[in-house]
Design a protein around this motif. Sequence first.
Motif, PDB file in Angstrom:
ATOM      1  N   ALA A 288       0.776  -1.525   0.124  1.00 44.97           N
ATOM      2  CA  ALA A 288      -0.175   0.007   0.057  1.00 44.97           C
ATOM      3  C   ALA A 288       0.696   1.382   0.483  1.00 44.97           C
ATOM      4  CB  ALA A 288      -1.033   0.006   1.133  1.00 44.97           C
ATOM      5  N   GLN A 289       1.862   0.863   0.676  1.00 47.86           N
ATOM      6  CA  GLN A 289       2.719   2.389   0.816  1.00 47.86           C
ATOM      7  C   GLN A 289       3.786   2.136  -0.811  1.00 47.86           C
ATOM      8  OE1 GLN A 289       5.222   1.362   4.410  1.00 47.86           O
ATOM      9  NE2 GLN A 289       4.145   2.824   5.221  1.00 47.86           N
ATOM     10  N   LYS A 290       3.860   1.481  -0.940  1.00 50.33           N
ATOM     11  CA  LYS A 290       4.497   0.972  -2.680  1.00 50.33           C
ATOM     12  C   LYS A 290       4.480   2.353  -3.266  1.00 50.33           C
ATOM     13  CE  LYS A 290       8.009  -1.532  -5.203  1.00 50.33           C
ATOM     14  NZ  LYS A 290       9.255  -0.488  -5.324  1.00 50.33           N
ATOM     15  N   PHE A 291       2.649   1.876  -4.103  1.00 49.49           N
ATOM     16  CA  PHE A 291       2.347   2.015  -4.930  1.00 49.49           C
ATOM     17  C   PHE A 291       0.840   3.136  -4.942  1.00 49.49           C
ATOM     18  CE2 PHE A 291       4.365  -1.819  -5.769  1.00 49.49           C
ATOM     19  CZ  PHE A 291       4.554  -1.411  -7.085  1.00 49.49           C
ATOM     20  N   LYS A 292       0.852   3.969  -5.228  1.00 51.81           N
ATOM     21  CA  LYS A 292      -0.810   4.989  -4.883  1.00 51.81           C
ATOM     22  C   LYS A 292      -1.867   4.201  -5.935  1.00 51.81           C
ATOM     23  CE  LYS A 292       1.751   8.419  -2.998  1.00 51.81           C
ATOM     24  NZ  LYS A 292       3.573   8.090  -2.926  1.00 51.81           N
ATOM     25  N   ASN A 293      -1.849   3.806  -7.050  1.00 49.42           N
ATOM     26  CA  ASN A 293      -2.890   3.117  -7.933  1.00 49.42           C
ATOM     27  C   ASN A 293      -3.382   2.213  -7.899  1.00 49.42           C
ATOM     28  OD1 ASN A 293      -3.840   2.589 -10.223  1.00 49.42           O
ATOM     29  ND2 ASN A 293      -2.523   4.187 -11.741  1.00 49.42           N
ATOM     30  N   LEU A 294      -3.885   1.913  -7.762  1.00 47.20           N
ATOM     31  CA  LEU A 294      -5.284   0.871  -7.210  1.00 47.20           C
ATOM     32  C   LEU A 294      -4.982  -0.061  -8.474  1.00 47.20           C
ATOM     33  CD1 LEU A 294      -8.346   2.024  -5.736  1.00 47.20           C
ATOM     34  CD2 LEU A 294      -5.924   0.675  -4.664  1.00 47.20           C
ATOM     35  N   ARG A 295      -4.970   0.182  -9.763  1.00 42.40           N
ATOM     36  CA  ARG A 295      -4.459  -0.713 -10.821  1.00 42.40           C
ATOM     37  C   ARG A 295      -3.445  -0.980 -10.921  1.00 42.40           C
ATOM     38  NH1 ARG A 295      -6.345   3.831 -14.961  1.00 42.40           N
ATOM     39  NH2 ARG A 295      -9.284   3.914 -14.597  1.00 42.40           N
ATOM     40  N   ASN A 296      -2.507  -0.873 -10.934  1.00 46.84           N
ATOM     41  CA  ASN A 296      -0.691  -1.443 -10.004  1.00 46.84           C
ATOM     42  C   ASN A 296      -1.253  -2.106  -9.087  1.00 46.84           C
ATOM     43  OD1 ASN A 296       0.364  -0.512 -11.921  1.00 46.84           O
ATOM     44  ND2 ASN A 296       1.515   1.808 -11.293  1.00 46.84           N
TER      45      ASN A 296
END
Length: 431
Positions: A288-296
């Motif tokens: 959750a911290q590393k990626f901000k895009n829900l698609r990713n």
Amino acid sequence: MSDIKEKIKKILIKNNFSEKTLKMWFDPLNIEKDEKKIYIIFQHKFLFDNYKIKFKDIIENEINLDFEYKIISLNTNNKILKNFKKKIKENNKNLNYDFTFKNFIYNKKNLFPIVSAKEICNHNSAKFNPFVIYGESSTGKTHLLKAIVNEILKNKHNSKILFINSDDLNNKYIVKFKRNHITFKQYIDNYDYLIVDDFQEVLNFDSLQKELVTIFDLFYEQKKQMIFSYTGKYLLLDRLDKKLKSRLEWGLIVNLKKPDLEIRTKFIRKFCDDKKIKLSNEQILILAQKFKNLRNIKGILLKILAYTQLINNNLREKEFFSILNTVQEKRADNLTFDNIIDIVADEMNLERDDILSSKREKKIVKARQVSMFLCRKLLKYSYPEIGKIFGGKDHSTVIYSVKKIQRLKEDSRFMKSLLKNLEQKCSSQEK
């Protein structure tokens, strides 16, 4: 063949197909077997055509059997089939009944758009007309539109809804109706609701904007609900036809904000619960911290799901990080090189024009090099791209600047602190 049908049902449930969807698509299926082949039998070509879109790949990928397909037309007056065909014709064929308010994850930050959307579904006549949703890419705008549609259909079964994106709407106007504004208006007036996704695309279609003004007036006078969503900031409206912009501002315009850490964490937990994926609290937080895009995030979770199903049910730490490293987060749409230069100029008490100039004062040169470093690190721009931004600098000059700031970051506490502060300010542009 009941065992095969039961396997198919379990696969569909595992892939989050709702009870409503199963009743429509799965229950009518019959399965037969001869000496060589297994047949899935449909009661109507209409059902088979939609089966190919929604189910075929999922089932054939998970059941290692060769299926053949038959269509045996039964009584076409069958009430369920007639109602189903009618609903599909009157509403968009691409709607997915899994997009609901119930599975739209939100918190206080996005409470107002959700509450407003629900309120629209509870009224027979238009409320907040038009209702406009805007926000960055991957904030859930399309999910929210589909949730509205599904809620309307649940409460008012006979509603006619035109759910379409701007590009398709323009194609209908030009190709199907050959720019005839009378027949085009009559076509849209046949619907009770007009819902347009990707509304920002109308900026490319001047004639469609003018047609929409007329259609807008028609719907507004009849108190028929209009809903639009677009990707971008509120200021995008300023680029529209003045009359169309004015009419959009008659209604309620809400901003759907990017999913924050709380939302991303909830999304991961729900996905893991639904798919029976075992991730530790620490792994969920890291993702959750590393990626901000829900698609990713969803892409990574699907990779993890495939790994646990096909290779090893117990995901080790090494494999977890290996999967994370296969996906690179795209640079944030909100953060631009202009933002970076402005932030650096403000922090270092300079004018942005100084940084973009060819001035050689030590402080200006340092600010320029810092800006180049941040464009490279945060935006992933190539060295030639950065060179063009800063007055056509040669890529070798940019490489030198980036490497110099990297060395200073390692050797100088001041530079390390400065860069940390600047990166924090840049990251706030994403929220």
